[in-house]
Design a protein around this motif. Structure first.
Motif, mmCIF file in Angstrom:
data_model
loop_
_atom_site.group_PDB
_atom_site.id
_atom_site.type_symbol
_atom_site.label_atom_id
_atom_site.label_comp_id
_atom_site.label_asym_id
_atom_site.label_seq_id
_atom_site.Cartn_x
_atom_site.Cartn_y
_atom_site.Cartn_z
ATOM 1 N N PRO A 1 9.663 20.707 0.463
ATOM 2 C CA PRO A 1 9.028 20.839 -0.712
ATOM 3 C C PRO A 1 8.810 19.608 -1.351
ATOM 4 O O PRO A 1 7.852 19.839 -2.164
ATOM 5 C CB PRO A 1 10.576 21.317 -1.488
ATOM 6 C CG PRO A 1 11.711 20.832 -0.553
ATOM 7 C CD PRO A 1 11.175 20.887 0.706
ATOM 8 N N ARG A 2 8.943 18.507 -0.794
ATOM 9 C CA ARG A 2 8.543 17.175 -1.316
ATOM 10 C C ARG A 2 7.992 16.136 -0.493
ATOM 11 O O ARG A 2 8.261 16.425 0.979
ATOM 12 C CB ARG A 2 9.647 16.652 -1.826
ATOM 13 C CG ARG A 2 10.351 17.152 -3.232
ATOM 14 C CD ARG A 2 11.624 16.551 -3.767
ATOM 15 N NE ARG A 2 11.165 14.998 -4.174
ATOM 16 C CZ ARG A 2 12.006 14.095 -4.539
ATOM 17 N NH1 ARG A 2 13.546 14.648 -4.552
ATOM 18 N NH2 ARG A 2 11.755 13.063 -4.693
ATOM 19 N N GLU A 3 6.958 15.371 -1.039
ATOM 20 C CA GLU A 3 6.376 14.512 0.297
ATOM 21 C C GLU A 3 7.148 13.249 0.367
ATOM 22 O O GLU A 3 7.846 13.097 -0.308
ATOM 23 C CB GLU A 3 5.113 14.162 -0.201
ATOM 24 C CG GLU A 3 4.932 13.780 -1.673
ATOM 25 C CD GLU A 3 3.292 13.548 -2.266
ATOM 26 O OE1 GLU A 3 2.371 14.092 -1.397
ATOM 27 O OE2 GLU A 3 3.261 12.832 -3.231
ATOM 28 N N LEU A 4 6.855 12.361 1.241
ATOM 29 C CA LEU A 4 7.607 11.301 1.477
ATOM 30 C C LEU A 4 6.653 10.241 1.200
ATOM 31 O O LEU A 4 5.543 10.197 1.204
ATOM 32 C CB LEU A 4 7.788 11.120 3.160
ATOM 33 C CG LEU A 4 8.892 12.015 3.954
ATOM 34 C CD1 LEU A 4 8.781 11.629 5.321
ATOM 35 C CD2 LEU A 4 10.181 12.085 3.245
ATOM 36 N N VAL A 5 7.301 9.358 0.106
ATOM 37 C CA VAL A 5 6.436 8.192 -0.265
ATOM 38 C C VAL A 5 7.071 6.935 0.120
ATOM 39 O O VAL A 5 7.991 6.587 0.014
ATOM 40 C CB VAL A 5 6.280 8.533 -1.671
ATOM 41 C CG1 VAL A 5 5.310 7.243 -2.492
ATOM 42 C CG2 VAL A 5 5.784 9.731 -2.285
ATOM 43 N N LEU A 6 6.178 6.077 0.483
ATOM 44 C CA LEU A 6 6.599 4.850 1.051
ATOM 45 C C LEU A 6 5.716 3.640 0.692
ATOM 46 O O LEU A 6 4.422 3.912 0.698
ATOM 47 C CB LEU A 6 7.168 4.635 2.432
ATOM 48 C CG LEU A 6 6.139 4.758 3.451
ATOM 49 C CD1 LEU A 6 5.842 3.470 4.257
ATOM 50 C CD2 LEU A 6 6.676 5.886 4.485
ATOM 51 N N GLU A 7 6.177 2.402 0.268
ATOM 52 C CA GLU A 7 5.133 1.094 0.107
ATOM 53 C C GLU A 7 5.325 0.523 1.484
ATOM 54 O O GLU A 7 6.221 0.144 1.991
ATOM 55 C CB GLU A 7 5.605 0.493 -0.934
ATOM 56 C CG GLU A 7 5.593 0.885 -2.169
ATOM 57 C CD GLU A 7 4.293 0.988 -2.686
ATOM 58 O OE1 GLU A 7 3.471 0.086 -2.405
ATOM 59 O OE2 GLU A 7 3.867 2.134 -3.561
ATOM 60 N N MET B 1 0.878 -1.046 0.051
ATOM 61 C CA MET B 1 -0.117 -0.050 0.199
ATOM 62 C C MET B 1 0.765 1.226 0.045
ATOM 63 O O MET B 1 1.915 1.128 0.820
ATOM 64 C CB MET B 1 -0.911 -0.179 1.144
ATOM 65 C CG MET B 1 -1.230 1.271 1.879
ATOM 66 S SD MET B 1 -2.815 1.112 2.781
ATOM 67 C CE MET B 1 -3.418 -0.065 1.945
ATOM 68 N N GLU B 2 0.501 2.138 -0.862
ATOM 69 C CA GLU B 2 1.196 3.166 -0.777
ATOM 70 C C GLU B 2 0.698 4.478 0.005
ATOM 71 O O GLU B 2 -0.228 4.641 0.206
ATOM 72 C CB GLU B 2 1.206 3.996 -2.448
ATOM 73 C CG GLU B 2 2.152 5.218 -2.415
ATOM 74 C CD GLU B 2 1.804 5.979 -3.669
ATOM 75 O OE1 GLU B 2 2.924 5.630 -4.654
ATOM 76 O OE2 GLU B 2 0.857 6.305 -4.244
ATOM 77 N N VAL B 3 1.882 5.219 0.927
ATOM 78 C CA VAL B 3 1.614 6.071 1.747
ATOM 79 C C VAL B 3 2.252 7.139 1.612
ATOM 80 O O VAL B 3 3.509 7.216 1.333
ATOM 81 C CB VAL B 3 1.925 5.626 3.362
ATOM 82 C CG1 VAL B 3 1.480 6.705 4.355
ATOM 83 C CG2 VAL B 3 1.165 4.305 3.603
ATOM 84 N N LYS B 4 1.547 8.347 1.524
ATOM 85 C CA LYS B 4 2.158 9.892 1.376
ATOM 86 C C LYS B 4 2.385 10.722 2.424
ATOM 87 O O LYS B 4 1.003 10.636 2.911
ATOM 88 C CB LYS B 4 1.668 10.387 0.115
ATOM 89 C CG LYS B 4 1.818 9.638 -1.358
ATOM 90 C CD LYS B 4 1.129 10.330 -2.420
ATOM 91 C CE LYS B 4 1.228 9.695 -3.657
ATOM 92 N NZ LYS B 4 0.454 10.177 -4.794
ATOM 93 N N ILE B 5 3.520 11.116 2.925
ATOM 94 C CA ILE B 5 3.303 11.994 4.021
ATOM 95 C C ILE B 5 3.991 13.431 3.692
ATOM 96 O O ILE B 5 4.909 13.599 3.193
ATOM 97 C CB ILE B 5 4.354 11.369 4.989
ATOM 98 C CG1 ILE B 5 3.774 10.058 5.566
ATOM 99 C CG2 ILE B 5 4.256 12.214 6.422
ATOM 100 C CD1 ILE B 5 4.790 9.211 6.172
ATOM 101 N N GLY B 6 3.047 14.378 3.908
ATOM 102 C CA GLY B 6 3.536 15.764 3.724
ATOM 103 C C GLY B 6 4.093 16.241 4.998
ATOM 104 O O GLY B 6 3.610 16.125 5.974
ATOM 105 N N VAL B 7 5.195 17.022 4.943
ATOM 106 C CA VAL B 7 5.996 17.668 5.965
ATOM 107 C C VAL B 7 5.857 18.966 5.734
ATOM 108 O O VAL B 7 6.392 19.434 4.751
ATOM 109 C CB VAL B 7 7.441 16.901 6.118
ATOM 110 C CG1 VAL B 7 8.175 17.549 7.252
ATOM 111 C CG2 VAL B 7 7.028 15.450 6.128
ATOM 112 N N GLN B 8 5.636 19.917 6.906
ATOM 113 C CA GLN B 8 5.487 21.395 6.751
ATOM 114 C C GLN B 8 6.874 21.595 6.510
ATOM 115 O O GLN B 8 7.894 21.348 6.975
ATOM 116 C CB GLN B 8 5.104 21.942 8.037
ATOM 117 C CG GLN B 8 3.743 21.614 8.430
ATOM 118 C CD GLN B 8 3.301 21.957 9.882
ATOM 119 O OE1 GLN B 8 3.815 22.788 10.497
ATOM 120 N NE2 GLN B 8 2.072 21.704 10.339
ATOM 121 N N HIS B 9 6.960 22.866 5.821
ATOM 122 C CA HIS B 9 8.192 23.328 5.320
ATOM 123 C C HIS B 9 9.250 22.603 4.510
ATOM 124 O O HIS B 9 10.306 22.732 4.375
ATOM 125 C CB HIS B 9 8.901 23.986 6.314
ATOM 126 C CG HIS B 9 8.336 24.919 7.256
ATOM 127 N ND1 HIS B 9 7.325 25.821 6.589
ATOM 128 C CD2 HIS B 9 7.539 24.566 8.625
ATOM 129 C CE1 HIS B 9 6.757 26.627 7.995
ATOM 130 N NE2 HIS B 9 6.912 25.839 8.763
#
Length: 75
Positions: free
Chosen positions: A11-17, A1-9
């Motif tokens: 520029p890119r989101e973290l993406v992990l399976e 399952m793909e999980v995307k994590i947005g982090v404040q400040h």
């Protein structure tokens, strides 16, 4: 399952399976946001651990579980 994590400040989101179910990921995120931990900790399918400070979370997008296709079938 793909999980995307947005982090404040950041520029890119973290993406992990993740090998966990959507319910398990949601439970871990909810517990972190409830103050049980100061870090959100998730492990991907290769055993790598991702740690994000809870106070820096912008969003968590829990995707659908996907099955891997093999072969040259039509898209």
């Amino acid at each position: 399952m793909e999980v995307k994590i947005g982090v404040q400040h950041a520029p890119r989101e973290l993406v992990l399976e993740s090998g966990e179910s959507a319910e398990e990921v949601e439970r871990v995120v909810a517990e972190a946001l409830a103050g049980k931990s100061q870090l959100l900790s998730l492990t991907d399918e290769k055993g790598r651990r991702v740690l994000v400070p809870v106070d820096r979370l912008a969003y968590v997008d829990i995707g659908e579980s996907t099955t891997r296709r093999v072969g040259f079938g039509a898209l």
